[in-house]
Design an enzyme around this catalytic site. Sequence first.
Site, short mmCIF file in Angstrom:
data_model
loop_
_atom_site.label_atom_id
_atom_site.label_comp_id
_atom_site.label_asym_id
_atom_site.label_seq_id
_atom_site.Cartn_x
_atom_site.Cartn_y
_atom_site.Cartn_z
N TYR A 91 0.85 -1.19 0.00
CA TYR A 91 0.00 0.00 0.00
C TYR A 91 0.88 1.24 0.00
CZ TYR A 91 -3.47 3.44 1.57
OH TYR A 91 -4.29 4.54 1.68
N LYS B 273 3.96 8.98 9.02
CA LYS B 273 3.73 8.36 10.32
C LYS B 273 4.69 8.87 11.41
CE LYS B 273 0.85 4.85 8.44
NZ LYS B 273 0.94 4.17 7.16
N ASP C 162 9.25 3.01 -0.03
CA ASP C 162 8.17 3.64 0.72
C ASP C 162 8.35 3.25 2.18
OD1 ASP C 162 5.93 4.48 1.97
OD2 ASP C 162 4.50 3.62 0.54
C1 LIG Z 1 0.25 4.68 5.80
C2 LIG Z 1 1.03 4.45 4.57
C3 LIG Z 1 0.93 5.30 3.44
C4 LIG Z 1 -0.07 6.43 3.38
O1 LIG Z 1 0.18 7.43 4.30
P1 LIG Z 1 -1.05 8.42 4.68
O2 LIG Z 1 -0.42 9.38 5.65
O3 LIG Z 1 -2.11 7.56 5.26
O4 LIG Z 1 -1.48 9.09 3.43
C5 LIG Z 1 1.77 5.08 2.39
N1 LIG Z 1 2.65 4.07 2.39
C6 LIG Z 1 2.77 3.23 3.43
C7 LIG Z 1 3.79 2.14 3.39
C8 LIG Z 1 1.95 3.38 4.55
O5 LIG Z 1 2.06 2.51 5.56
#
Ligand SMILES: *Cc1c(COP(=O)(O)O)cnc(C)c1O
Length: 458
Positions: free
Chosen positions: A175, A298, A270
């Site tokens: 994701y 995060k 990511d």
């Molecule tokens: C949470 C997450 C996102 C998205 O971040 P948001 O602040 O919710 O837009 C993207 N990549 C990874 C790996 C994530 O865990």
Amino acid sequence: MKRTSRKASTPSRRHPSRDDSPKGRPVKAKAATNRKSAALFARAQAVIPGGVNSPVRAFKAVGGSPRFIASAKGATITDVDGNTYIDYVLSWGPLIHGHAPPSLIRTLGQVAKLGTSYGAPTELEVLIAEKVRSLMPTLELVRFTSSGTEATMSAVRVARAATGRDRVIKFAGCYHGHADGFLVEAGSGALTLGVPTSPGVAASTAALTLTATFNDLDSVEALLDANAMQVAAIVVEPIVGNMGTVPPAPGFLQGLRRLCDQHGVLLIFDEVMTGFRVHRGGAQALYGVWPDLTCLGKIIGGGLPVGAYGGRKDLMSLVAPAGPMYQAGTLSGNPLAVTAGLWSLRGLNATLYRTLERLSKRLGDGLLAAARRASVPLQVNRVGSMITPFFTAYPVTDYASATKSDTERYGAFHRAMLARGVYLPASQYEAWFLSAAHTDRHVAATIAAAEAAFGEIA
Ligand SMILES: *Cc1c(COP(=O)(O)O)cnc(C)c1O
């Protein structure tokens, strides 16, 4: 405010699953009231789609109805009905120091008095950028955003701008936020062009996203060969958290680096979830594999809305106003958000990661042993304080194996744990997290609750 929020940094006194309950004695479920949560959920559904502002919060995958939260402190959260839970969601990852650390709350109060947003540069932004670069040296330049989604979509824009190519390879089950190009999964064949996972994503956008199999370098190589000179970047969660925790097989990330170099493709990690979670320097430092671009979110916001993307200076110099690639944000670098992020990053040290590793190992081992005693098939995947128990008898290494899990059973487990004062992610396919505020007592109480929960669902 709420009576229950005061001394909630350890499980509440009346908590039924404390670790000082005699060993082996079943932990009884508490008959909790959820009257106020249920009433709020009904009201919310009348004005917010599905009653929530992010889908997983609605508890659809586990049954039951969501708890509306009134307050949180340390390792626990308290709902509007006064039930207190040990929290392993931690706002889905950001809160590595636990909920509402007093010195952060004090600092935020001081900063807020100076104004909440200026739309002009501040010293705080320089400080956090310098801090990020010192922790993650591959981010020679870094741009701050307000979410992880913005970070990943912007990193891909950089990769396209730099290479002049349009296609991107991602992995099934990973994701990267909700931007159109990422809401895509593969057809059955590895060479199939992407089809949208969500209505509203244009087929022409989805077609630019190719989907490979995590931990399978051959699937990546096949896509690169079939799309020669068309792939701008490979985007990967170096440790997947978003199909539940799935670590990279030995050599997988190194293999991606090699394939990218061979094909003139940029490697984007990511690390929105893994950044500062598994190591001060992120998964890239843990495995010694260096991406061209990195996405953060995060933990970098310490519980306030922050994302960031950065990497090689030549690439990031394409970003406006240094270069022609446009990306902007009214609230990007917001002083309150950056203050929380900086506070969070400054608190990272080797002791913290040692403690998290010890507690997480204890939790994982305890869950496995308890499941075995109840004859419940369970696999625990774990990297540091990212941990997922999968309800399956077989190893989970990719999306196909993750989705063999018994999600009905996870739902039953989730409800049984909630009734025993433990707040878990409302989906099998999410990582659980620990924080600096979690203690051996919390973990022991959780294992005792799990022992009883496994017995109930076996
Ligand atoms: C949470 C997450 C996102 C998205 O971040 P948001 O602040 O919710 O837009 C993207 N990549 C990874 C790996 C994530 O865990």
